[in-house]
Design a protein around this motif. Structure first.
Motif, mmCIF file in Angstrom:
data_model
loop_
_atom_site.group_PDB
_atom_site.id
_atom_site.type_symbol
_atom_site.label_atom_id
_atom_site.label_comp_id
_atom_site.label_asym_id
_atom_site.label_seq_id
_atom_site.Cartn_x
_atom_site.Cartn_y
_atom_site.Cartn_z
ATOM 1 N N ARG A 166 -8.312 0.523 -3.138
ATOM 2 C CA ARG A 166 -8.076 -0.886 -3.430
ATOM 3 C C ARG A 166 -6.609 -1.133 -3.748
ATOM 4 N NH1 ARG A 166 -10.632 -2.137 -8.148
ATOM 5 N NH2 ARG A 166 -11.820 -0.207 -8.183
ATOM 6 N N HIS A 167 -6.070 -0.205 -4.549
ATOM 7 C CA HIS A 167 -4.682 -0.362 -4.972
ATOM 8 C C HIS A 167 -3.730 -0.318 -3.768
ATOM 9 C CE1 HIS A 167 -2.203 -0.703 -8.523
ATOM 10 N NE2 HIS A 167 -1.306 0.045 -7.932
ATOM 11 N N SER A 168 -3.993 0.679 -2.872
ATOM 12 C CA SER A 168 -3.081 0.787 -1.731
ATOM 13 C C SER A 168 -3.304 -0.366 -0.763
ATOM 14 C CB SER A 168 -3.228 2.134 -1.025
ATOM 15 O OG SER A 168 -4.588 2.447 -0.867
ATOM 16 N N ARG A 169 -4.545 -0.862 -0.668
ATOM 17 C CA ARG A 169 -4.763 -1.977 0.249
ATOM 18 C C ARG A 169 -4.030 -3.219 -0.248
ATOM 19 N NH1 ARG A 169 -10.307 -4.659 2.430
ATOM 20 N NH2 ARG A 169 -10.189 -5.745 0.473
ATOM 21 N N ARG A 170 -4.026 -3.401 -1.597
ATOM 22 C CA ARG A 170 -3.324 -4.550 -2.152
ATOM 23 C C ARG A 170 -1.834 -4.406 -1.916
ATOM 24 N NH1 ARG A 170 -4.772 -5.895 -8.109
ATOM 25 N NH2 ARG A 170 -3.616 -3.987 -8.389
ATOM 26 N N HIS A 171 -1.364 -3.158 -2.094
ATOM 27 C CA HIS A 171 0.056 -2.896 -1.865
ATOM 28 C C HIS A 171 0.422 -3.191 -0.417
ATOM 29 C CE1 HIS A 171 3.923 -0.778 -2.324
ATOM 30 N NE2 HIS A 171 3.677 -0.285 -1.139
ATOM 31 N N LEU A 172 -0.472 -2.757 0.490
ATOM 32 C CA LEU A 172 -0.174 -2.955 1.902
ATOM 33 C C LEU A 172 -0.148 -4.434 2.269
ATOM 34 C CD1 LEU A 172 -2.047 -0.156 3.869
ATOM 35 C CD2 LEU A 172 0.362 -0.704 3.956
ATOM 36 N N THR A 173 -1.121 -5.201 1.774
ATOM 37 C CA THR A 173 -1.134 -6.611 2.152
ATOM 38 C C THR A 173 0.052 -7.337 1.537
ATOM 39 O OG1 THR A 173 -2.895 -6.712 0.515
ATOM 40 C CG2 THR A 173 -3.475 -7.308 2.751
ATOM 41 N N ARG A 174 0.443 -6.918 0.324
ATOM 42 C CA ARG A 174 1.561 -7.613 -0.294
ATOM 43 C C ARG A 174 2.862 -7.301 0.427
ATOM 44 N NH1 ARG A 174 3.169 -7.928 -6.348
ATOM 45 N NH2 ARG A 174 2.661 -5.753 -6.291
ATOM 46 N N HIS A 175 2.989 -6.050 0.893
ATOM 47 C CA HIS A 175 4.213 -5.642 1.558
ATOM 48 C C HIS A 175 3.979 -5.435 3.046
ATOM 49 C CE1 HIS A 175 6.327 -5.137 -2.236
ATOM 50 N NE2 HIS A 175 5.211 -4.634 -2.693
ATOM 51 N N PHE A 176 3.107 -6.290 3.600
ATOM 52 C CA PHE A 176 2.742 -6.136 5.007
ATOM 53 C C PHE A 176 3.957 -6.140 5.915
ATOM 54 C CE2 PHE A 176 0.445 -6.406 8.813
ATOM 55 C CZ PHE A 176 0.988 -7.400 9.594
ATOM 56 N N ARG A 177 4.839 -7.088 5.676
ATOM 57 C CA ARG A 177 6.008 -7.226 6.563
ATOM 58 C C ARG A 177 6.854 -5.973 6.555
ATOM 59 N NH1 ARG A 177 8.878 -8.550 8.930
ATOM 60 N NH2 ARG A 177 9.992 -10.489 8.963
ATOM 61 N N GLU A 178 7.150 -5.485 5.338
ATOM 62 C CA GLU A 178 8.013 -4.305 5.249
ATOM 63 C C GLU A 178 7.382 -3.119 5.951
ATOM 64 O OE1 GLU A 178 7.237 -6.226 2.726
ATOM 65 O OE2 GLU A 178 9.107 -7.127 2.079
ATOM 66 N N TRP A 179 6.075 -2.939 5.744
ATOM 67 C CA TRP A 179 5.402 -1.810 6.379
ATOM 68 C C TRP A 179 5.350 -1.975 7.886
ATOM 69 C CZ3 TRP A 179 5.014 2.725 4.571
ATOM 70 C CH2 TRP A 179 4.911 2.940 3.194
ATOM 71 N N SER A 180 5.209 -3.227 8.372
ATOM 72 C CA SER A 180 5.155 -3.398 9.829
ATOM 73 C C SER A 180 6.488 -3.049 10.457
ATOM 74 C CB SER A 180 4.734 -4.825 10.189
ATOM 75 O OG SER A 180 5.611 -5.756 9.627
#
Lengths: 337, 345, 327
Positions: C12-26
């Motif tokens: 859950r924690h990493s999914r929240r992190h990913l959605t919040r920083h979606f742009r950077e990760w993409s």
């Protein structure tokens, strides 16, 4: 009553600004008449208008865009792409000139449409969309010509548009320019369409609640920008006699400079076509006057930047002064009552 | 509620703003006739030469200007030196047209856009202004003479010969050019290729990259080329900022087997020639080019240099050959370890 | 049981992190894909020399892009950084030529950058002028002024202490990269944990609310421009020492590169959102394009078109997300 006072002081500040610009233009003309060789001649005045036609067109169409609070950085690259495609259509596809002209305008509309699509459908900020299309259009132009290809030897009848002179020494592109000036002025200042641009600039949300079709208006103004850029491309190619992928490099910044100098607020909502026209003339007279006074081109660049800052700073200071005066008079009214 | 008053004041603003525009148009009515025709008549007064480099802010043209200034002082001519400062290709046209308005005796242009500038130059000639080109040419019917420092053929062949000498007759090389749209560099490439095909079939060109006439970008491109093509043993840099850029890239890569040749100013390349990275740099005496251009310009304006001439005496340069409508400075000059220290430009 | 709880918590924690920083990760993903493609098609890209070259070219862009990211987050823009860069580089060269000691000359170059930024900031924050217009004017003025002054002539014949700070190539490269990494980490830390950093986000999100909360927006705006100017001066220093002479046309196009990198890296032009890690990813992605074209033997004309496409794609992703969120 307060609004009336505030309203009239706003008009005061407004009137003062464009008069300021007109005064700057007059000052320039006076100075260069003294220092420039052959400056105050009929031929030169026509040349000033003639050489500033393309940037003038871009600035004219940039004004309604800036009125809506947007910006279009891709006009220069659009000019280059249209020039190259016009050349390609005429030389490689063998289209007759009138048909190629019409097709180029359509292509301009399509380019503007791309900007409009990204801005309205995806709600992207115009600055970024047009920054991307600025690179994209220029890159396309270079890729299409492999950078090297240069379309020349256009028929004399077409070149007359950019190089010919009508009776009395009037350059051939001036009637076109004048028509566009009048058309855009009427559009911005006398039609409901124009009023809606201003409304959009003040507040897009407010405009939407007022029943203005925001997306449609934005699309219209960016498509118009594409068409006028294409027109500018056609005049450019006729004037220079060649169509190459680097056409129009740097024109977008010159157009924005002219519009802002002319008193339009970059945040949207305020601005006039006559102000933009004055801005275009001030910059053109500066550039040509300096050359006629045997001064180097760099000086034109430095003075342009300095002039822009000086005019804007003085406008800001004047606004602050009049606001302070309005506040002081309000305070004094309160004291009296 | 927008009262009528607001509308009226807007009208006032519009009126105030249209005034200077109308004034301008009015000035056209009460104009003085173009003075240039009159000023041309008296031959005793000073000749005005309007000279334009390809662009300002390029070190190559600084040295040309030095020679031009020298010649102008010698001949007592007035030299106007101006050129485009922005990448707008139509700026050269604008400047020429403004000079036509000003009325100069002769215009000397180092051409950026061959076809484009010819439009403006033809117009100048129609108005009676003499036109010469220097460094790179316009269309022949748009100018009276071309001051040629060396033919594009001569430059292309010399570059290929130096490259072949450095490679020892076979191997791979890469070209770094300024931009893909520059007409004169494309011509040189044509002759480089021609020479290579004729005389050095064992040499192959592996890559061609532009550097936008910037030294830093040339450095980055050169590094990438060397890393992507380990077989490349020679970099040919045909615009002057690229030569030191490429040489520095070779130096920093630590590869002792790669050499650099190109077209560049001696001062920029002295250190690399000394260190052996750059065996030779080709150029011509740019000061002499500027000097010759002004001498020829004044001579053409005065009518001393006419079509059909075969020789031209240019001040301290002596008698130079005139081939058809080309005034030749000479052959391209090869700067190498033996002679580069003698020059300072 | 505990294992399940831990793993679900991490998920859950990493999914929240990913959605919040979606742009950077993409962007990081795009970079990864590009590198993968190069690894398969042109493994020579990963030579030490080439990677060093890309990093050295990316150093000035990264520093300037960080400054510009701050400016954009605070809802302004600065297109004069290229001219500032050139002015600082030439100043550095001339001071060293006049036998100033290298550290002092370097400091002078950085201070010159700070002054340029302060000039911009004073007009924008003090008089309330729009930043695009002010920086447009200063960009033109400084660039033309520099061109008039130097006429394009290189600053040559610099003493040995100039190139690589006199430390030799290996030492100099290490010094430049180490300084950049340290500064970058400092900026990341500052933006997250120092209140001045948070103020920038506040002013960018909602200026009026920030003012009511006790922050002084004009001061923050001024500060942001000074920081950008300082970073530009430092970038000029770190770039100039790679060479033996200074080209006054250096820094051409730098503002577009920096803005593109910031925007691609997830900094929202509307202000208030953005992350320096995203900027790093954006800088690296755009820096790899030109050499990638060389290694993949593609024609160089595609560089501009590709950059434009990447910018549009990145921004389209932004817009698509915001449209989706609205529904």
């Amino acid at each position: 009553m307060n609004t009336n006072e505030h309203g009239s002081s706003k008009w005061q500040a407004f009137r003062r600004f464009e008069t300021l610009l007109a005064f700057v233009l007059l000052l320039e003309i006076l100075i260069f008449s003294k220092t420039g060789v052959n400056f105050a001649t009929r031929g030169n005045m026509f040349e000033v208008l003639r050489l500033s036609t393309e940037i003038g067109l871009l600035a004219l169409v940039m004004t309604p865009i800036i009125l809506t609070g947007g910006i279009d950085l891709s006009v220069g690259s659009m000019l280059g792409l249209c020039a190259v495609l016009f050349g390609k259509m005429w030389r490689d596809a063998g289209l007759p000139i009138p048909l190629a002209l019409a097709c180029t305008l359509v292509i301009g509309a399509a380019g503007g449409g791309l900007n409009a699509l990204l801005i309205t459908r995806l709600n992207l900020p115009p600055l970024i969309v047009t920054l991307g299309s600025f690179s994209l259009f220029r890159g396309l132009a270079e890729a299409l010509t492999r950078g090297v290809d240069n379309f020349t030897n256009f028929p004399k009848t077409y070149l007359f548009l950019g190089q010919g002179y009508l009776f009395g020494g009037v350059p051939a592109q001036l009637p076109v320019f004048a028509l566009v000036v009048i058309g855009v002025w009427l559009l911005v200042h006398r039609t409901i369409l124009g009023r809606s641009f201003r409304a959009l600039g003040f507040s897009a949300e407010g405009a939407r609640y007022a029943g203005i079709p925001v997306k449609k208006r934005l699309a219209q103004v960016y498509i118009l920008s594409g068409i006028i850029s294409a027109l500018a491309a056609l005049i450019y190619v006729a004037r220079v006699g060649q169509a190459k992928s680097d056409a129009g490099t740097g024109y977008e910044l010159l157009a924005i400079t002219a519009v802002v100098l002319g008193g339009a607020s970059i945040f949207g909502g305020t601005g006039t076509i006559h102000g933009t026209l004055l801005g275009v003339l001030v910059l053109a007279v500066l550039k040509i006057g300096l050359t006629l006074s045997d001064q180097p081109s760099e000086l034109a660049g430095i003075l342009t930047g300095g002039l822009l800052l000086a005019v804007l700073a003085s406008e800001a200071l004047l606004k602050k002064l009049s606001a302070r005066r309005a506040r002081a008079s309000q305070a004094s009214v309160r004291v009296l009552t | 509620m927008q009262p009528f008053g607001a509308r009226a004041s807007k009208g006032c603003i519009a009126a105030i703003c249209w005034c200077p525009i109308l004034l301008l148009l009015g000035a056209m009515g009460c104009s003085k006739p173009n003075q240039s025709a009159e000023t041309k008549r008296s031959a005793a007064r000073q000749i005005t030469v309007a000279m334009m480099p390809k662009s300002k802010g390029n070190a190559y043209f600084i040295s040309c200007r030095k020679g031009a200034d020298e010649a102008a002082k010698e001949l007592g001519a007035k030299l106007l030196w101006d050129g485009p400062t922005d990448p707008d290709p139509a700026r050269q046209n604008e400047l020429v047209e403004t000079w036509i308005t000003r009325g100069v005796d002769v215009i000397a242009v180092a051409v950026e856009n061959r076809e484009g500038i010819s439009t403006a130059l033809r117009k100048a000639r129609e108005k009676g202004t003499k036109v010469i080109t220097w460094d790179s040419d316009a269309q022949p019917d748009a100018r009276d003479f071309l001051i040629n420092q060396a033919t594009p053929e001569g430059i292309g062949f010399a570059l290929m010969d130096e490259a072949a000498r450095a490679l020892g007759g076979k191997g791979q090389f890469a070209i770094i050019t300024a931009s893909l749209t520059a007409a004169n560099m494309n011509e040189w490439q044509k002759y480089i290729e021609q020479r290579r095909a004729e005389k050095y079939p064992g040499i192959k060109m592996a890559a061609l990259r532009p550097c936008d006439d910037l030294k830093d970008k040339a450095f980055a491109e050169a590094t990438a080329i060397l890393n992507a093509n380990p077989e490349v043993k020679l970099l040919m840099a045909i615009c002057s900022p690229a030569v030191p850029g490429a040489s520095e890239a070779v130096k920093q890569s630590g590869r002792k087997d790669v050499k650099v040749v190109g077209l560049g100013l001696p001062n920029d390349n002295k250190r690399y020639v000394r260190e052996g990275i750059t065996p030779s740099v080709i150029l011509w005496n740019t000061e002499n080019l500027g000097y010759l251009a002004v001498h020829a310009a004044v001579a053409v304006a005065k009518g001393e240099l006419k079509p059909g001439a075969t020789k031209f005496k240019a001040g301290r340069l002596g008698e130079l050959e005139v081939k058809a409508d080309n005034v030749l400075l000479g052959k391209p000059f090869v700067f190498n370890k033996e002679n580069i220290e003698r020059f300072d430009f | 049981m505990a294992g399940e709880q831990v793993s679900s918590f991490v998920f859950r924690h990493s999914r929240r992190h990913l959605t919040r920083h979606f742009r950077e990760w993409s962007v990081a993903l795009a970079l990864g894909l590009l590198l993968l493609m190069l690894a398969v098609l042109a493994a020579g890209f990963f030579q030490r020399n080439q990677l060093l070259s890309i990093c050295s070219t990316a150093v000035p862009v990264l520093l300037v892009a960080c400054g510009i990211a701050l400016v954009i987050i605070s809802r302004q823009i600065d297109i004069s950084v290229g001219s500032q860069f050139a002015v600082c580089s030439v100043l550095l060269g001339l001071l060293v030529q006049a036998h100033w000691p290298m550290p002092l000359a370097g400091l002078a170059a950085i201070i010159a950058g700070a002054f340029c930024g302060a000039f911009n900031g004073a007009l924008i924050a003090g008089l309330g002028l729009p930043s695009i217009v002010v920086t447009l004017a200063t960009m033109v003025t400084w660039r033309e002024g520099l061109r008039w002054w130097r006429q394009g002539e290189f600053v040559r014949d610099l003493p040995e202490s100039f190139q690589w700070f006199g430390l030799g190539q290996a030492g100099g490269q290490t010094a430049v990269l180490a300084t950049t990494v340290a500064l970058f980490l400092l900026l990341v830390f500052g933006m997250k944990h120092i209140s001045a950093g948070r103020f920038v986000y506040a002013v960018g999100s909602d200026t009026e609310a920030a003012r009511l909360a006790g922050i002084r927006p004009p001061l923050v705006t001024f500060g942001v421009f000074v920081v950008t100017g300082t970073l530009t001066g430092l970038a000029a220093l770190l770039n100039a020492v790679r060479f033996a002479d200074v080209d006054p046309r250096t820094g051409t196009g730098l503002e577009l590169q920096a803005i593109a990198a910031a925007v691609v890296g997830g900094v929202a032009i509307s202000g208030g959102r953005g992350n320096l890690w995203g900027v790093l990813a954006g800088v690296l992605l755009l820096a790899c394009i030109a050499p990638a074209l060389v290694f993949l033997k593609l024609p160089p004309q595609w560089e501009k078109a590709l950059q434009g496409c990447i910018i549009l794609l990145a921004v389209a992703a932004d817009g698509w997300r915001s449209v989706r969120r609205k529904h």
